[in-house]
Design a protein around this motif. Structure first.
Motif, PDB file in Angstrom:
ATOM      1  N   ASN A   1       0.827  -1.205   0.000  1.00  0.00           N
ATOM      2  CA  ASN A   1       0.000   0.000   0.000  1.00  0.00           C
ATOM      3  C   ASN A   1       0.861   1.253   0.000  1.00  0.00           C
ATOM      4  OD1 ASN A   1      -2.459  -1.269  -0.111  1.00  0.00           O
ATOM      5  ND2 ASN A   1      -2.759  -1.288   2.089  1.00  0.00           N
ATOM      6  N   LYS A   2       1.962   1.254   0.747  1.00  0.00           N
ATOM      7  CA  LYS A   2       2.859   2.410   0.755  1.00  0.00           C
ATOM      8  C   LYS A   2       3.456   2.632  -0.628  1.00  0.00           C
ATOM      9  CE  LYS A   2       4.106   2.688   5.600  1.00  0.00           C
ATOM     10  NZ  LYS A   2       5.170   2.659   6.589  1.00  0.00           N
ATOM     11  N   ASP A   3       3.845   1.536  -1.301  1.00  0.00           N
ATOM     12  CA  ASP A   3       4.379   1.651  -2.653  1.00  0.00           C
ATOM     13  C   ASP A   3       3.326   2.213  -3.593  1.00  0.00           C
ATOM     14  OD1 ASP A   3       6.787   0.631  -1.815  1.00  0.00           O
ATOM     15  OD2 ASP A   3       6.456  -1.372  -2.636  1.00  0.00           O
ATOM     16  N   GLN A   4       2.080   1.728  -3.477  1.00  0.00           N
ATOM     17  CA  GLN A   4       1.009   2.218  -4.341  1.00  0.00           C
ATOM     18  C   GLN A   4       0.730   3.687  -4.071  1.00  0.00           C
ATOM     19  OE1 GLN A   4      -2.110  -0.608  -3.510  1.00  0.00           O
ATOM     20  NE2 GLN A   4      -1.481  -1.944  -5.184  1.00  0.00           N
ATOM     21  N   ASP A   5       0.744   4.111  -2.807  1.00  0.00           N
ATOM     22  CA  ASP A   5       0.541   5.523  -2.481  1.00  0.00           C
ATOM     23  C   ASP A   5       1.641   6.373  -3.094  1.00  0.00           C
ATOM     24  OD1 ASP A   5      -1.778   5.018  -1.090  1.00  0.00           O
ATOM     25  OD2 ASP A   5      -0.860   5.160   0.897  1.00  0.00           O
ATOM     26  N   GLY A   6       2.867   5.908  -3.034  1.00  0.00           N
ATOM     27  CA  GLY A   6       3.980   6.642  -3.623  1.00  0.00           C
ATOM     28  C   GLY A   6       3.816   6.786  -5.125  1.00  0.00           C
ATOM     29  N   MET A   7       3.386   5.712  -5.786  1.00  0.00           N
ATOM     30  CA  MET A   7       3.165   5.768  -7.234  1.00  0.00           C
ATOM     31  C   MET A   7       2.001   6.696  -7.553  1.00  0.00           C
ATOM     32  SD  MET A   7       3.981   1.882  -8.597  1.00  0.00           S
ATOM     33  CE  MET A   7       2.547   1.192  -7.816  1.00  0.00           C
ATOM     34  N   THR A   8       0.954   6.660  -6.729  1.00  0.00           N
ATOM     35  CA  THR A   8      -0.200   7.529  -6.934  1.00  0.00           C
ATOM     36  C   THR A   8       0.213   8.994  -6.817  1.00  0.00           C
ATOM     37  OG1 THR A   8      -1.742   5.879  -6.126  1.00  0.00           O
ATOM     38  CG2 THR A   8      -2.471   8.155  -6.007  1.00  0.00           C
ATOM     39  N   LEU A   9       1.014   9.314  -5.805  1.00  0.00           N
ATOM     40  CA  LEU A   9       1.452  10.697  -5.628  1.00  0.00           C
ATOM     41  C   LEU A   9       2.355  11.142  -6.772  1.00  0.00           C
ATOM     42  CD1 LEU A   9       2.026  10.924  -1.771  1.00  0.00           C
ATOM     43  CD2 LEU A   9       0.038  11.616  -3.110  1.00  0.00           C
ATOM     44  N   GLU A  10       3.228  10.268  -7.234  1.00  0.00           N
ATOM     45  CA  GLU A  10       4.093  10.622  -8.371  1.00  0.00           C
ATOM     46  C   GLU A  10       3.264  10.861  -9.634  1.00  0.00           C
ATOM     47  OE1 GLU A  10       7.346  11.516  -8.801  1.00  0.00           O
ATOM     48  OE2 GLU A  10       7.232  11.573  -6.619  1.00  0.00           O
ATOM     49  N   ALA A  11       2.253  10.031  -9.852  1.00  0.00           N
ATOM     50  CA  ALA A  11       1.377  10.208 -11.017  1.00  0.00           C
ATOM     51  C   ALA A  11       0.619  11.528 -10.908  1.00  0.00           C
ATOM     52  CB  ALA A  11       0.405   9.037 -11.140  1.00  0.00           C
ATOM     53  N   GLY A  12       0.128  11.846  -9.714  1.00  0.00           N
ATOM     54  CA  GLY A  12      -0.570  13.113  -9.503  1.00  0.00           C
ATOM     55  C   GLY A  12       0.337  14.309  -9.714  1.00  0.00           C
ATOM     56  N   LYS A  13       1.575  14.196  -9.257  1.00  0.00           N
ATOM     57  CA  LYS A  13       2.548  15.286  -9.443  1.00  0.00           C
ATOM     58  C   LYS A  13       2.817  15.511 -10.924  1.00  0.00           C
ATOM     59  CE  LYS A  13       7.138  16.834  -8.032  1.00  0.00           C
ATOM     60  NZ  LYS A  13       8.331  16.504  -7.214  1.00  0.00           N
ATOM     61  N   LYS A  14       2.924  14.427 -11.691  1.00  0.00           N
ATOM     62  CA  LYS A  14       3.158  14.547 -13.134  1.00  0.00           C
ATOM     63  C   LYS A  14       1.993  15.276 -13.804  1.00  0.00           C
ATOM     64  CE  LYS A  14       3.967  11.913 -17.321  1.00  0.00           C
ATOM     65  NZ  LYS A  14       3.963  10.601 -17.953  1.00  0.00           N
ATOM     66  N   ILE A  15       0.783  14.950 -13.399  1.00  0.00           N
ATOM     67  CA  ILE A  15      -0.389  15.632 -13.968  1.00  0.00           C
ATOM     68  C   ILE A  15      -0.342  17.111 -13.606  1.00  0.00           C
ATOM     69  CG2 ILE A  15      -2.919  15.794 -13.880  1.00  0.00           C
ATOM     70  CD1 ILE A  15      -2.795  12.670 -13.325  1.00  0.00           C
ATOM     71  N   PHE A  16      -0.034  17.422 -12.351  1.00  0.00           N
ATOM     72  CA  PHE A  16       0.022  18.801 -11.870  1.00  0.00           C
ATOM     73  C   PHE A  16       1.081  19.609 -12.624  1.00  0.00           C
ATOM     74  CE2 PHE A  16       1.260  22.228  -9.035  1.00  0.00           C
ATOM     75  CZ  PHE A  16       0.060  22.649  -8.493  1.00  0.00           C
ATOM     76  N   THR A  17       2.235  19.003 -12.860  1.00  0.00           N
ATOM     77  CA  THR A  17       3.352  19.749 -13.441  1.00  0.00           C
ATOM     78  C   THR A  17       3.436  19.694 -14.958  1.00  0.00           C
ATOM     79  OG1 THR A  17       4.841  17.850 -13.145  1.00  0.00           O
ATOM     80  CG2 THR A  17       4.790  19.499 -11.378  1.00  0.00           C
ATOM     81  N   ARG A  18       2.873  18.615 -15.588  1.00  0.00           N
ATOM     82  CA  ARG A  18       3.060  18.475 -17.030  1.00  0.00           C
ATOM     83  C   ARG A  18       1.824  18.140 -17.840  1.00  0.00           C
ATOM     84  NH1 ARG A  18       8.353  14.819 -16.532  1.00  0.00           N
ATOM     85  NH2 ARG A  18       6.954  13.815 -15.091  1.00  0.00           N
ATOM     86  N   THR A  19       0.982  17.225 -17.339  1.00  0.00           N
ATOM     87  CA  THR A  19      -0.124  16.712 -18.156  1.00  0.00           C
ATOM     88  C   THR A  19      -1.248  17.727 -18.325  1.00  0.00           C
ATOM     89  OG1 THR A  19       0.371  14.480 -17.387  1.00  0.00           O
ATOM     90  CG2 THR A  19      -1.763  14.814 -18.434  1.00  0.00           C
ATOM     91  N   ALA A  20      -1.630  18.367 -17.242  1.00  0.00           N
ATOM     92  CA  ALA A  20      -2.711  19.367 -17.327  1.00  0.00           C
ATOM     93  C   ALA A  20      -2.268  20.488 -18.264  1.00  0.00           C
ATOM     94  CB  ALA A  20      -3.024  19.922 -15.942  1.00  0.00           C
ATOM     95  N   GLN A  21      -3.189  20.934 -19.099  1.00  0.00           N
ATOM     96  CA  GLN A  21      -2.876  22.032 -20.027  1.00  0.00           C
ATOM     97  C   GLN A  21      -3.877  23.149 -19.853  1.00  0.00           C
ATOM     98  OE1 GLN A  21      -0.130  22.298 -21.955  1.00  0.00           O
ATOM     99  NE2 GLN A  21       0.497  20.435 -20.897  1.00  0.00           N
ATOM    100  N   PRO A  22      -3.466  24.302 -19.368  1.00  0.00           N
ATOM    101  CA  PRO A  22      -2.095  24.640 -18.977  1.00  0.00           C
ATOM    102  C   PRO A  22      -1.709  23.931 -17.679  1.00  0.00           C
ATOM    103  CG  PRO A  22      -3.561  26.428 -18.402  1.00  0.00           C
ATOM    104  CD  PRO A  22      -4.391  25.419 -19.143  1.00  0.00           C
TER     105      PRO A  22
ATOM    106  N   SER B   1     -11.039  20.005 -19.040  1.00  0.00           N
ATOM    107  CA  SER B   1     -11.752  18.956 -19.766  1.00  0.00           C
ATOM    108  C   SER B   1     -10.793  18.006 -20.477  1.00  0.00           C
ATOM    109  CB  SER B   1     -12.728  19.577 -20.766  1.00  0.00           C
ATOM    110  OG  SER B   1     -12.024  20.432 -21.650  1.00  0.00           O
ATOM    111  N   ASN B   2      -9.510  18.381 -20.569  1.00  0.00           N
ATOM    112  CA  ASN B   2      -8.527  17.502 -21.205  1.00  0.00           C
ATOM    113  C   ASN B   2      -8.061  16.383 -20.274  1.00  0.00           C
ATOM    114  OD1 ASN B   2      -7.075  19.516 -19.659  1.00  0.00           O
ATOM    115  ND2 ASN B   2      -5.204  18.824 -20.644  1.00  0.00           N
ATOM    116  N   LEU B   3      -8.467  16.421 -19.006  1.00  0.00           N
ATOM    117  CA  LEU B   3      -8.072  15.381 -18.054  1.00  0.00           C
ATOM    118  C   LEU B   3      -9.175  14.339 -17.885  1.00  0.00           C
ATOM    119  CD1 LEU B   3      -6.425  17.501 -15.208  1.00  0.00           C
ATOM    120  CD2 LEU B   3      -5.295  16.278 -17.076  1.00  0.00           C
ATOM    121  N   SER B   4      -8.774  13.092 -17.795  1.00  0.00           N
ATOM    122  CA  SER B   4      -9.738  12.005 -17.553  1.00  0.00           C
ATOM    123  C   SER B   4     -10.180  12.034 -16.089  1.00  0.00           C
ATOM    124  CB  SER B   4      -9.092  10.654 -17.861  1.00  0.00           C
ATOM    125  OG  SER B   4      -8.080  10.374 -16.901  1.00  0.00           O
ATOM    126  N   ASP B   5     -11.246  11.304 -15.787  1.00  0.00           N
ATOM    127  CA  ASP B   5     -11.696  11.192 -14.396  1.00  0.00           C
ATOM    128  C   ASP B   5     -10.581  10.638 -13.510  1.00  0.00           C
ATOM    129  OD1 ASP B   5     -14.217  12.212 -14.900  1.00  0.00           O
ATOM    130  OD2 ASP B   5     -15.163  10.253 -15.074  1.00  0.00           O
TER     131      ASP B   5
END
Length: 116
Positions: free
Chosen positions: A29-50, A96-100
């Motif tokens: 679960n700790k590993d999954q939380d870490g991966m979840t936070l990294e994925a969220g950070k990527k969306i925050f910093t790069r995926t979301a437009q702007p 609207s460019n982001l998935s649920d």
């Protein structure tokens, strides 16, 4: 070896096995939380437009935007982040460019690390 000794040994082995399985699940679960936070950070910093970093100050993401509120000061919960990302708020557009799934990930990320 008596039946009683065998039962006691088996009980001990079962208890040890259950404890190890529990520890493994916690680590996973700790590993999954870490991966979840990294994925969220990527969306925050790069995926979301702007990118969210353009407008928001958020230390964990290395962001120092000045248009939107400082998320470190605001410390929004996940529901509040989700609502703002889905619908927009004030000058912030709806993303609207982001998935649920992306919206849930970025909301978990922001709500988990804001103010740290």
């Amino acid at each position: 070896m008596s039946q009683r000794t065998i039962r006691s040994t088996l009980s001990l082995l079962l208890a040890i096995s259950a404890a190890l399985a529990s520890a493994s699940a916690i680590a996973q679960n700790k590993d999954q939380d870490g991966m979840t936070l990294e994925a969220g950070k990527k969306i925050f910093t790069r995926t979301a437009q702007p990118a969210c970093t353009i407008c928001h100050t958020f230390k964990h993401a290395g962001a120092s935007g000045e248009i939107g509120p400082s998320l470190d000061e605001l410390k929004p919960d996940a529901a509040r982040v989700e609502k703002a990302v889905r619908n927009g708020i004030g000058q912030m557009p709806a993303f609207s460019n982001l998935s649920d799934a992306d919206i849930r990930l970025v909301a978990k990320y922001v709500s988990s690390v804001a103010g740290q």
